[in-house]
Design an enzyme around this catalytic site. Structure first.
Site, PDB file in Angstrom:
ATOM      1  CB  CYS A 190      15.823  56.632  24.552  1.00 47.55           C
ATOM      2  SG  CYS A 190      17.383  56.739  24.379  1.00 47.55           S
ATOM      3  CG  HIS A 202      14.660  53.161  26.508  1.00 46.65           C
ATOM      4  ND1 HIS A 202      14.952  52.839  25.387  1.00 46.65           N
ATOM      5  CD2 HIS A 202      15.437  54.103  27.013  1.00 46.65           C
ATOM      6  CE1 HIS A 202      16.333  53.359  25.126  1.00 46.65           C
ATOM      7  NE2 HIS A 202      16.738  53.938  26.176  1.00 46.65           N
ATOM      8  CG  ASN A 208      20.218  52.920  25.011  1.00 44.61           C
ATOM      9  OD1 ASN A 208      19.203  52.883  24.124  1.00 44.61           O
ATOM     10  ND2 ASN A 208      20.378  53.790  26.047  1.00 44.61           N
TER      11      ASN A 208
HETATM   12  O1  UT7 Z   1      18.987  55.706  26.730  1.00 45.74           O
HETATM   13  C1  UT7 Z   1      18.689  57.071  27.234  1.00 45.74           C
HETATM   14  C2  UT7 Z   1      18.817  56.561  28.826  1.00 45.74           C
HETATM   15  N1  UT7 Z   1      20.013  56.524  29.150  1.00 45.74           N
HETATM   16  C3  UT7 Z   1      20.112  55.574  30.238  1.00 45.74           C
HETATM   17  O2  UT7 Z   1      19.396  55.232  30.803  1.00 45.74           O
HETATM   18  C4  UT7 Z   1      21.601  55.283  30.866  1.00 45.74           C
HETATM   19  C5  UT7 Z   1      21.682  55.569  32.298  1.00 45.74           C
HETATM   20  N2  UT7 Z   1      22.873  55.373  33.006  1.00 45.74           N
HETATM   21  C6  UT7 Z   1      23.433  53.935  33.118  1.00 45.74           C
HETATM   22  O3  UT7 Z   1      23.174  53.213  32.587  1.00 45.74           O
HETATM   23  C7  UT7 Z   1      24.691  54.006  34.074  1.00 45.74           C
HETATM   24  O4  UT7 Z   1      24.751  55.366  34.758  1.00 45.74           O
HETATM   25  C8  UT7 Z   1      25.852  53.785  33.321  1.00 45.74           C
HETATM   26  C9  UT7 Z   1      26.027  52.205  32.826  1.00 45.74           C
HETATM   27  C10 UT7 Z   1      26.048  54.720  32.205  1.00 45.74           C
HETATM   28  C11 UT7 Z   1      27.020  54.173  34.177  1.00 45.74           C
HETATM   29  O5  UT7 Z   1      26.912  53.249  35.419  1.00 45.74           O
HETATM   30  P1  UT7 Z   1      26.983  53.751  36.922  1.00 45.74           P
HETATM   31  O6  UT7 Z   1      26.769  52.577  37.818  1.00 45.74           O
HETATM   32  O7  UT7 Z   1      26.093  54.849  37.195  1.00 45.74           O
HETATM   33  O8  UT7 Z   1      28.593  54.108  37.028  1.00 45.74           O
HETATM   34  P2  UT7 Z   1      29.272  55.648  37.251  1.00 45.74           P
HETATM   35  O9  UT7 Z   1      29.148  56.332  35.995  1.00 45.74           O
HETATM   36  O10 UT7 Z   1      28.514  56.020  38.536  1.00 45.74           O
HETATM   37  O11 UT7 Z   1      30.760  55.288  37.522  1.00 45.74           O
HETATM   38  C12 UT7 Z   1      31.016  54.353  38.620  1.00 45.74           C
HETATM   39  C13 UT7 Z   1      32.605  54.267  38.522  1.00 45.74           C
HETATM   40  C14 UT7 Z   1      33.323  55.310  38.117  1.00 45.74           C
HETATM   41  O12 UT7 Z   1      34.635  55.236  38.714  1.00 45.74           O
HETATM   42  P3  UT7 Z   1      34.908  56.059  40.202  1.00 45.74           P
HETATM   43  O13 UT7 Z   1      34.858  57.395  39.862  1.00 45.74           O
HETATM   44  O14 UT7 Z   1      33.924  55.447  41.164  1.00 45.74           O
HETATM   45  O15 UT7 Z   1      36.340  55.532  40.392  1.00 45.74           O
HETATM   46  C15 UT7 Z   1      33.527  55.489  36.625  1.00 45.74           C
HETATM   47  O16 UT7 Z   1      34.662  56.185  36.044  1.00 45.74           O
HETATM   48  O17 UT7 Z   1      32.831  53.354  37.215  1.00 45.74           O
HETATM   49  C16 UT7 Z   1      33.704  53.827  36.501  1.00 45.74           C
HETATM   50  N3  UT7 Z   1      33.278  53.748  35.040  1.00 45.74           N
HETATM   51  C17 UT7 Z   1      33.653  52.431  34.521  1.00 45.74           C
HETATM   52  N4  UT7 Z   1      34.520  51.662  34.678  1.00 45.74           N
HETATM   53  C18 UT7 Z   1      34.647  50.638  34.076  1.00 45.74           C
HETATM   54  C19 UT7 Z   1      32.388  54.283  34.203  1.00 45.74           C
HETATM   55  N5  UT7 Z   1      32.260  53.478  33.006  1.00 45.74           N
HETATM   56  C20 UT7 Z   1      33.118  52.528  33.202  1.00 45.74           C
HETATM   57  C21 UT7 Z   1      33.505  51.389  32.311  1.00 45.74           C
HETATM   58  N6  UT7 Z   1      34.346  50.765  32.893  1.00 45.74           N
HETATM   59  N7  UT7 Z   1      32.809  51.451  31.180  1.00 45.74           N
END
Ligand code: UT7
Length: 320
Positions: free
Chosen positions: A113, A247, A277
């Site tokens: 990225c 980005h 993204n």
């Molecule tokens: O381009 C290169 C750089 N990449 C990035 O910058 C991406 C950076 N990261 C992100 O944008 C975020 O971390 C994500 C959008 C990928 C994820 O968001 P988050 O707020 O960090 O969620 P998380 O991974 O901490 O998950 C929170 C909860 C989990 O459930 P529990 O364990 O709390 O029950 C996940 O299983 O949300 C759940 N979850 C979802 N639920 C519904 C994870 N993905 C999803 C989903 N739909 N798509």
């Protein structure tokens, strides 16, 4: 007089097929509400059957050339940032040359990225060393080909697309052009984001994996620091910039970077809601959008920070 490396045209391309949050919710356990709230993304674009990264790059380059008032024959170099090339060799850059019909230096840059910032630095070096006079700098990605469509933590985030700029030597526009660049990487952070395969390991492209929360934290911290640092090398601060074009990984991430830097939201270009993204394509896509809708004007000072797999990160500060 100092040779400047000036952007004289921008272009971008998104494939016609749109994948909505609702459609994703029929593929994995997610919802439109969750995706909008955690990422700000509404839609992303997906390559048509048979369409490739070089096809998208060509379309973005054609638009950048038209905006600059040039034809392909006026170009003597091309740098393409991509992690999703059509094939291992030859490069996407040479495929674009073949399709558009020009010659000169051509190379692909692999920095995930952060690729577009590394590509700008490469092209800037060529121009300053006299290796080329007018270079296409492109970010083009077919992320849909490496996404794991069963992993709701990543598949909701990514999309396909391309963005391009014409970067050329100018001795007549002293205030315009690239002022400063910062490039960095820390390979010890590689386990946070990548693919689980590749040519020399699995003989496949592999599928994308990511520790989302940790990458988010590094993204906020390092893109903000890269912006401040790069501006400081030319005795500027964030108060001096007209636009922050970070980005486009996640709208929430861009909001946090802006908040940490005390940059008002009105000065942030945020296009991730409609294309997701797109990795190395995201900054030139956002730049082109803001140029075409009239927000970015000649003379505006822009800071462009990025972070991606590697982890790699960096920033470019330029006057459009
Ligand atoms: O381009 C290169 C750089 N990449 C990035 O910058 C991406 C950076 N990261 C992100 O944008 C975020 O971390 C994500 C959008 C990928 C994820 O968001 P988050 O707020 O960090 O969620 P998380 O991974 O901490 O998950 C929170 C909860 C989990 O459930 P529990 O364990 O709390 O029950 C996940 O299983 O949300 C759940 N979850 C979802 N639920 C519904 C994870 N993905 C999803 C989903 N739909 N798509």
């Amino acid at each position: 007089m100092t040779k400047r490396s000036v952007i004289s045209g921008t272009g971008s391309y998104l494939p016609a097929k749109i994948l909505t949050n609702e459609a994703l919710a029929r593929m994995v356990d997610t919802s439109d509400e969750w995706i909008r709230e955690r990422t700000g993304i509404h839609t992303r674009h997906i390559l048509a059957e048979g369409e490739t990264t070089s096809d998208m790059a060509v379309a973005a380059c054609e638009r950048a050339l038209a905006a600059a008032g040039y034809s392909a024959g006026d170009i003597d170099g091309i740098v393409v940032a991509t992690s999703t090339p059509d094939c291992s060799m030859p490069s996407v850059a040479t495929k674009v040359q073949q399709k558009l019909g020009f010659t000169g230096a051509a190379v692909d840059v692999s920095a995930a990225c952060t690729g577009f910032i590394y590509a700008l630095a490469t092209a800037h070096g060529w121009l300053q060393m006299g290796l080329a006079q007018r270079v296409l700098v492109v970010g083009a990605e077919a992320m849909s080909k490496i996404v794991n469509w069963n992993d709701r933590g990543t598949c909701i985030l990514f999309g396909d697309g391309a963005g391009a700029v014409v970067l050329e030597v100018s001795e007549n526009k002293p205030k315009r052009g690239i002022h400063a660049l910062f490039l960095h990487a820390n390979g010890a952070l590689a386990p946070l984001l990548g693919t689980d395969g590749g040519v020399a390991s699995s003989q496949t492209a592999g599928h994308l994996f990511m520790s989302g929360q940790e990458v988010f934290r590094h993204g906020v911290e390092k893109m903000a620091a890269a912006t401040t640092h790069t501006l400081s090398t030319i005795d500027k601060t964030v108060a001096d910039i007209d636009w922050l074009i970070a980005h486009q990984a996640n709208a929430r991430m861009i909001q946090k970077i802006a908040k940490n830097l005390s940059v008002p939201e009105e000065k942030c270009v945020v296009t991730v809601p409609f294309h997701g993204n797109t990795s190395a394509a995201s900054i030139p896509l956002a730049l082109d959008t803001a140029v075409r809708d009239g927000r970015v004007q000649p003379g505006h000072l822009i800071a462009m920070p990025a972070l991606g797999a590697g982890l790699t990160w960096g920033a470019c500060v330029l006057t459009y």
